[in-house]
Design a protein around this motif. Sequence first.
Motif, short mmCIF file in Angstrom:
data_model
loop_
_atom_site.label_atom_id
_atom_site.label_comp_id
_atom_site.label_asym_id
_atom_site.label_seq_id
_atom_site.Cartn_x
_atom_site.Cartn_y
_atom_site.Cartn_z
N ALA A 62 0.82 -1.21 0.00
CA ALA A 62 0.00 0.00 0.00
C ALA A 62 0.85 1.26 0.00
N GLY A 63 1.90 1.26 -0.84
CA GLY A 63 2.71 2.46 -0.99
C GLY A 63 4.01 2.44 -0.22
N THR A 64 4.25 1.43 0.61
CA THR A 64 5.50 1.31 1.34
C THR A 64 6.35 0.21 0.72
N SER A 65 7.52 0.57 0.23
CA SER A 65 8.42 -0.41 -0.38
C SER A 65 9.16 -1.17 0.72
N VAL A 66 9.07 -2.50 0.65
CA VAL A 66 9.61 -3.37 1.69
C VAL A 66 10.68 -4.27 1.10
N LEU A 67 11.74 -4.44 1.87
CA LEU A 67 12.84 -5.33 1.50
C LEU A 67 12.96 -6.42 2.55
N VAL A 68 12.99 -7.67 2.11
CA VAL A 68 13.30 -8.80 3.00
C VAL A 68 14.61 -9.40 2.51
N GLN A 69 15.59 -9.47 3.40
CA GLN A 69 16.94 -9.89 3.02
C GLN A 69 17.40 -11.04 3.90
N ASN A 70 18.12 -11.98 3.29
CA ASN A 70 18.72 -13.10 4.01
C ASN A 70 20.13 -12.70 4.43
N PHE A 71 20.38 -12.64 5.74
CA PHE A 71 21.71 -12.40 6.27
C PHE A 71 22.17 -13.68 6.95
N ASP A 72 22.93 -14.49 6.24
CA ASP A 72 23.45 -15.74 6.80
C ASP A 72 22.35 -16.59 7.44
N GLY A 73 21.19 -16.69 6.77
CA GLY A 73 20.09 -17.50 7.24
C GLY A 73 19.09 -16.76 8.10
N ASP A 74 19.38 -15.53 8.46
CA ASP A 74 18.47 -14.71 9.27
C ASP A 74 17.71 -13.76 8.36
N LEU A 75 16.39 -13.90 8.32
CA LEU A 75 15.57 -13.02 7.47
C LEU A 75 15.22 -11.76 8.24
N ARG A 76 15.48 -10.61 7.59
CA ARG A 76 15.15 -9.33 8.19
C ARG A 76 14.43 -8.47 7.15
N ALA A 77 13.51 -7.66 7.65
CA ALA A 77 12.71 -6.82 6.77
C ALA A 77 12.94 -5.36 7.10
N TYR A 78 13.09 -4.56 6.04
CA TYR A 78 13.36 -3.13 6.20
C TYR A 78 12.55 -2.32 5.21
N HIS A 79 12.48 -1.02 5.50
CA HIS A 79 12.00 -0.06 4.51
C HIS A 79 13.04 -0.01 3.40
N ASN A 80 12.61 -0.27 2.18
CA ASN A 80 13.53 -0.37 1.05
C ASN A 80 13.85 1.02 0.48
N VAL A 81 14.19 1.95 1.37
CA VAL A 81 14.47 3.33 0.96
C VAL A 81 15.74 3.80 1.67
N CYS A 82 16.72 4.21 0.88
CA CYS A 82 17.99 4.69 1.43
C CYS A 82 17.74 5.95 2.27
N THR A 83 18.39 6.04 3.42
CA THR A 83 18.20 7.17 4.32
C THR A 83 19.07 8.37 3.97
N HIS A 84 19.79 8.29 2.86
CA HIS A 84 20.61 9.41 2.41
C HIS A 84 19.80 10.36 1.53
N ARG A 85 19.45 9.93 0.32
CA ARG A 85 18.68 10.77 -0.59
C ARG A 85 17.43 10.05 -1.09
N TYR A 86 17.06 8.94 -0.40
CA TYR A 86 15.75 8.31 -0.52
C TYR A 86 15.51 7.55 -1.82
N SER A 87 16.57 7.08 -2.45
CA SER A 87 16.36 6.14 -3.56
C SER A 87 15.92 4.79 -3.00
N LEU A 88 15.15 4.04 -3.79
CA LEU A 88 14.95 2.63 -3.45
C LEU A 88 16.30 1.93 -3.48
N ILE A 89 16.47 0.95 -2.61
CA ILE A 89 17.76 0.25 -2.52
C ILE A 89 17.81 -0.90 -3.52
#
Length: 375
Positions: A62-89
């Motif tokens: 619903a308008g929020t870009s979400v990233l789910v990433q595998n870090f050595d078997g650990d799944l983590r979810a983040y806002h898929n927006v860079c905190t510098h100049r707000y590009s999608l990652i």
Amino acid sequence: MDDRVQQSRLSFPPDMVIPPQRYSGEANHAEEAARVFRRCWMFVGFTDDLRNDNDFITADIAGTSVLVQNFDGDLRAYHNVCTHRYSLIHLRPCGNGKPVCPYHGWVFNRDGVPVGIPGNREHFGLDDAAKKRLALRRFEVAVRGRFVFVRLEPAGPGLDEQLGAYGAVLDHLSELFTDRIDEGVLPWNANWKAALESALEVYHVDATHPETFKGYVKKVWVCSYEGEHSRGVSQLSDGSARWWDGVSQKMGLPRSDRLESYDHYLIFPNLAIGVSHGALMSVQTYDPVGPDRCDLHFRLFVGETSKPQTQGGAARKAVEANVAGFNRTILGEDQRVAEATHKGLKQVQAPAVLGSCEERIAAFHRAWLARMAAE
């Protein structure tokens, strides 16, 4: 008895039906995003695409870009927006790669902190504390079977509680349907609710699908409910059942011993799963893009064949092409009526008349109205 009296007895009261005005408008869309999509556990993909270190998937809730990433078997979810100049990652739906912003190359670690900032010493001078303040917003992520869910707001029941008995259904489907045979995203010019409702009843089948789905199932629809979710079961036609029996035997496809008809599930708010004769699984999400548009994301799965010699063979490919083409045709027919319905909804004031044959739509409306009324 007068038909109008009989209809009024069988229909659902207007105050249990979503008003037409709630299918469009930016204010409605924003309120719905806040009260429904941010508070529910939302299906975003499968662990199939997250098996390896640095595998990722992205989704729009619903308008929020979400990233789910595998870090050595650990799944983590983040806002898929860079905190510098707000590009999608991450710009792709799935892939493999560290969270690196494509704009200026900022690199984020498993805690969402930008640990690699080109030219930091010369241009920014950010110390460790400042970097932590620029960490990506983190979201909750949970898995049931191979189904991956994200929740944007942390308060509320856990995933297992939200799914109830349907959690075990997802476990069963995950074990059986392992081979993805088709996937696509179709943009529809319709509100997501109008689009989803086409999947919640078979009353429309004769008129909307006279040459396709009408011959696929019998006109019996048995409904049951699990909290906000629902299930509809219809018997496959004799011809469809024979076809799937033959295909399953010839291809060596496994079949569910629990789901032998056409079983359709709605996981509120927008995840629809259909299982045909225990041999084919269709997974669809109706993702809101705006008040007047949605994306239908569909995936088709079968099980792993017990006859490896058929894997990749001409007969297997022909079956997959047949099934995929049939599914896309039906979705195109539903798109036509969903878009026509959306246009009509913008021109009326009175709530729709829902008959007893549309009880799953009424249940969906009740769940939506309750969510929208909750503080």
